[in-house]
Design a protein around this motif. Structure first.
Motif, PDB file in Angstrom:
ATOM      1  N   VAL A 175       0.834  -1.197   0.000  1.00 33.44           N
ATOM      2  CA  VAL A 175       0.000   0.000   0.000  1.00 33.44           C
ATOM      3  C   VAL A 175       0.875   1.256   0.000  1.00 33.44           C
ATOM      4  CG1 VAL A 175      -0.431   0.397   2.480  1.00 33.44           C
ATOM      5  CG2 VAL A 175      -2.242   0.774   0.869  1.00 33.44           C
ATOM      6  N   LEU A 188      -6.584   2.653  -1.704  1.00 36.62           N
ATOM      7  CA  LEU A 188      -7.757   2.653  -0.829  1.00 36.62           C
ATOM      8  C   LEU A 188      -8.376   1.262  -0.748  1.00 36.62           C
ATOM      9  CD1 LEU A 188      -9.564   6.032  -1.678  1.00 36.62           C
ATOM     10  CD2 LEU A 188      -7.995   5.528   0.194  1.00 36.62           C
ATOM     11  N   TRP A 191      -6.199  -0.956   1.469  1.00 33.16           N
ATOM     12  CA  TRP A 191      -6.397  -0.626   2.885  1.00 33.16           C
ATOM     13  C   TRP A 191      -7.723  -1.168   3.404  1.00 33.16           C
ATOM     14  CZ3 TRP A 191      -4.019   4.656   1.656  1.00 33.16           C
ATOM     15  CH2 TRP A 191      -2.839   4.873   2.370  1.00 33.16           C
ATOM     16  N   GLU A 192      -8.790  -0.920   2.619  1.00 40.39           N
ATOM     17  CA  GLU A 192     -10.118  -1.303   3.096  1.00 40.39           C
ATOM     18  C   GLU A 192     -10.216  -2.817   3.290  1.00 40.39           C
ATOM     19  OE1 GLU A 192     -12.388   0.736   0.135  1.00 40.39           O
ATOM     20  OE2 GLU A 192     -12.155   2.677   1.150  1.00 40.39           O
ATOM     21  N   THR A 209      -1.799   2.463  10.128  1.00 41.85           N
ATOM     22  CA  THR A 209      -2.420   2.371   8.802  1.00 41.85           C
ATOM     23  C   THR A 209      -3.707   3.186   8.701  1.00 41.85           C
ATOM     24  OG1 THR A 209      -3.480   0.384   9.584  1.00 41.85           O
ATOM     25  CG2 THR A 209      -1.577   0.084   8.185  1.00 41.85           C
ATOM     26  N   LEU A 210      -4.497   3.209   9.778  1.00 37.72           N
ATOM     27  CA  LEU A 210      -5.764   3.934   9.706  1.00 37.72           C
ATOM     28  C   LEU A 210      -5.542   5.434   9.488  1.00 37.72           C
ATOM     29  CD1 LEU A 210      -8.239   2.485  12.339  1.00 37.72           C
ATOM     30  CD2 LEU A 210      -8.807   3.166  10.022  1.00 37.72           C
ATOM     31  N   GLU A 212      -3.048   6.862   8.060  1.00 41.02           N
ATOM     32  CA  GLU A 212      -2.556   7.087   6.693  1.00 41.02           C
ATOM     33  C   GLU A 212      -3.718   6.988   5.694  1.00 41.02           C
ATOM     34  OE1 GLU A 212       1.280   7.358   6.033  1.00 41.02           O
ATOM     35  OE2 GLU A 212       0.558   8.185   7.925  1.00 41.02           O
ATOM     36  N   TYR A 213      -4.557   5.994   5.922  1.00 39.38           N
ATOM     37  CA  TYR A 213      -5.739   5.824   5.066  1.00 39.38           C
ATOM     38  C   TYR A 213      -6.595   7.086   5.097  1.00 39.38           C
ATOM     39  CZ  TYR A 213     -10.494   4.367   3.802  1.00 39.38           C
ATOM     40  OH  TYR A 213     -11.742   4.302   3.235  1.00 39.38           O
ATOM     41  N   VAL A 217      -7.816   9.301   1.928  1.00 37.99           N
ATOM     42  CA  VAL A 217      -9.214   9.342   1.500  1.00 37.99           C
ATOM     43  C   VAL A 217      -9.809  10.754   1.694  1.00 37.99           C
ATOM     44  CG1 VAL A 217     -10.310   8.490   3.635  1.00 37.99           C
ATOM     45  CG2 VAL A 217     -11.361   7.998   1.461  1.00 37.99           C
ATOM     46  N   ALA A 227     -14.812   7.445   3.649  1.00 37.63           N
ATOM     47  CA  ALA A 227     -14.107   7.282   4.927  1.00 37.63           C
ATOM     48  C   ALA A 227     -15.095   6.847   6.007  1.00 37.63           C
ATOM     49  CB  ALA A 227     -13.432   8.585   5.321  1.00 37.63           C
ATOM     50  N   THR A 230     -16.080   3.193   5.682  1.00 35.67           N
ATOM     51  CA  THR A 230     -15.007   2.310   6.152  1.00 35.67           C
ATOM     52  C   THR A 230     -14.984   2.237   7.674  1.00 35.67           C
ATOM     53  OG1 THR A 230     -13.713   2.900   4.229  1.00 35.67           O
ATOM     54  CG2 THR A 230     -12.511   1.928   6.054  1.00 35.67           C
TER      55      THR A 230
END
Ligand code: HEC
Length: 396
Positions: A175, A188, A191-192, A209-210, A212-213, A217, A227, A230
């Motif tokens: 990722v 995306l 990640w999801e 990671t969250l 960064e996601y 997004v 977002a 998710t």
């Protein structure tokens, strides 16, 4: 509806489900037009340099992931020549970034130094050092690419991710590369999927990671409803530890509250300031990440504000000061910290301003903390000299 606006930035937002109001659309198209219509000469140049960088990087990375290949003398010439190309591109990028937002210049310089080192190590025969650093280079690419909206212009590179060495990467490494190469939509999805299937959610927390996601997004894709979806799915995981559940719940509330902020244009600076003030008021303890989404939204607005070349010096200083604050709350502490950079930029933009004074206090304290330990304080000479120069600028 799509034909109303031809602007490339605008297309980014047409995809989001938040845009219901046609009057809002027209308003947006008007203000976006002044930001970006046809790519400017500068943008064309950026893309040209980027194309050079990524073509070398995608030639080198698969080799670097396989120790035998990377050390094999038959690959030496090719690796050296790609590294030289990368070094030259990175150097011309440093010269090029002088012309726009300073924090790009900062990252570009750090990247140029890294690439020079990688080339140096490899030439000396220190393949493993060089290989390790090469894989870190992507962090610089990520650092810039996560700042601003995606103009949706990056080349597709499916073939690269199907390469045998690349396909073996762990999900977090994959990722990171997707973001480095601006394959944001794919990132995306990765990640999801990861949030759904990763066995131990505490590790998601530890790996950052969250956050960064959320940066990608919200700030890059401007898609707050995605977002929210998710986070809602994540909330349903019964194995979510309590501390994560608390954060995720706070982030969902912020997303609903701030949904309109990224889409609205104009008054970015004062809106960002308000978002930051409100969010700080809600923090229960200094390291509380409950306001994370708010700070990401605010920093997105500030980055956008700094693109406007007609800003007054005082406002530039204020934007950088606020970016320093948001960065100190949302940045990755382990990596290339931009906090110091932002405070310094605030001081240099308008040394006599109130923001410069506040930025100096924050910077001085941060430098002292970074360079102190049980053995006392030990600030390197060059950092001390720079600090004294800034002190004089603020006081003069
Ligand atoms: C100093 C900031 C910065 C760094 C470092 C950086 N980039 Fe970029 N990159 C940008 C910006 C800004 C754009 C957007 C240009 C545009 O579309 O207007 C971009 C665009 C791109 C694109 C899309 C080009 C296009 O034609 O749309 C690719 C691919 C890319 N970068 C790859 C990389 C890679 C690989 C690295 C690391 C080796 C990297 N970049 C490092 C700022 C940076």
């Amino acid at each position: 509806m799509i034909t109303i606006v031809k602007d490339k930035h605008m297309q980014l937002f047409l995809g989001t489900k938040n845009m219901k109001n046609i009057a809002m659309l027209l308003l947006l198209s008007f203000s976006f037009r002044s930001m970006a219509a046809e790519p400017s000469k500068g943008e064309v140049e950026t893309r040209k340099i980027m194309a050079g960088l990524y073509s070398s990087l995608i030639a080198l990375l698969p080799l670097s992931m396989n120790t035998k290949e990377f050390n094999d003398p038959k690959n030496r010439e090719k690796i050296l020549s790609e590294l030289e190309k990368m070094r030259d591109s990175a150097n011309s990028f440093v010269a090029h970034t002088k012309r726009f937002d300073g924090s790009y210049g900062y990252i570009a310089k750090s990247m140029a130094t890294d690439i020079r080192d990688i080339h140096g190590w490899f030439k000396k025969g220190a393949a493993s050092e060089s290989r390790y650093l090469l894989q870190q280079v992507a962090d610089n690419c990520v650092g810039c690419h996560m700042k601003l909206p995606d103009p949706g212009h990056a080349p597709r590179m499916d073939g690269f991710f199907q390469n045998a060495s690349v396909a073996q990467l762990s999900i977090p490494d994959k990722v990171r590369l997707q973001v480095a190469l601006r394959q944001f939509d794919d990132a995306l999805v990765t990640w999801e999927e990861m949030f759904k299937t990763w066995p131990n959610p505490s590790e998601l927390f530890a790996m950052d990671t969250l956050p960064e996601y959320l940066k990608v997004v919200i700030r890059v894709k401007g898609d707050t409803s995605r977002a929210l979806k998710t986070l809602e799915a994540l909330s349903k995981r019964t194995d979510l530890p309590k501390y994560m559940d608390r954060e995720v719940t706070a982030w969902k509330v912020s997303l609903v509250k701030l949904m309109g902020e990224m889409l609205k244009m104009g008054a970015e600076l004062s809106r960002a300031e308000k978002v930051i003030k409100d969010a700080r008021g809600q923090m229960d303890f200094p390291m509380d990440r409950a306001g994370f989404v708010d700070f990401v939204v605010a920093s997105g607005l500030l980055n956008r504000h700094l693109l406007d070349k007609k800003n007054r010096a005082d406002d530039i200083a204020r934007s950088y000061y606020l970016l320093g604050i948001t960065e100190s709350l949302i940045g990755r502490s382990t990596w290339l910290s931009q906090t110091d950079y932002y405070f310094e930029a605030a001081i240099r933009a308008a040394p006599k301003s109130n923001s410069a004074k506040k930025a100096f206090n924050a910077l001085e304290q941060q430098i002292i903390m970074q360079n102190s330990g049980s053995a006392g304080m030990n600030i390197p000479d060059d950092i001390q000299e720079n600090l004294e120069e800034l002190r004089k600028m603020v006081r003069r």
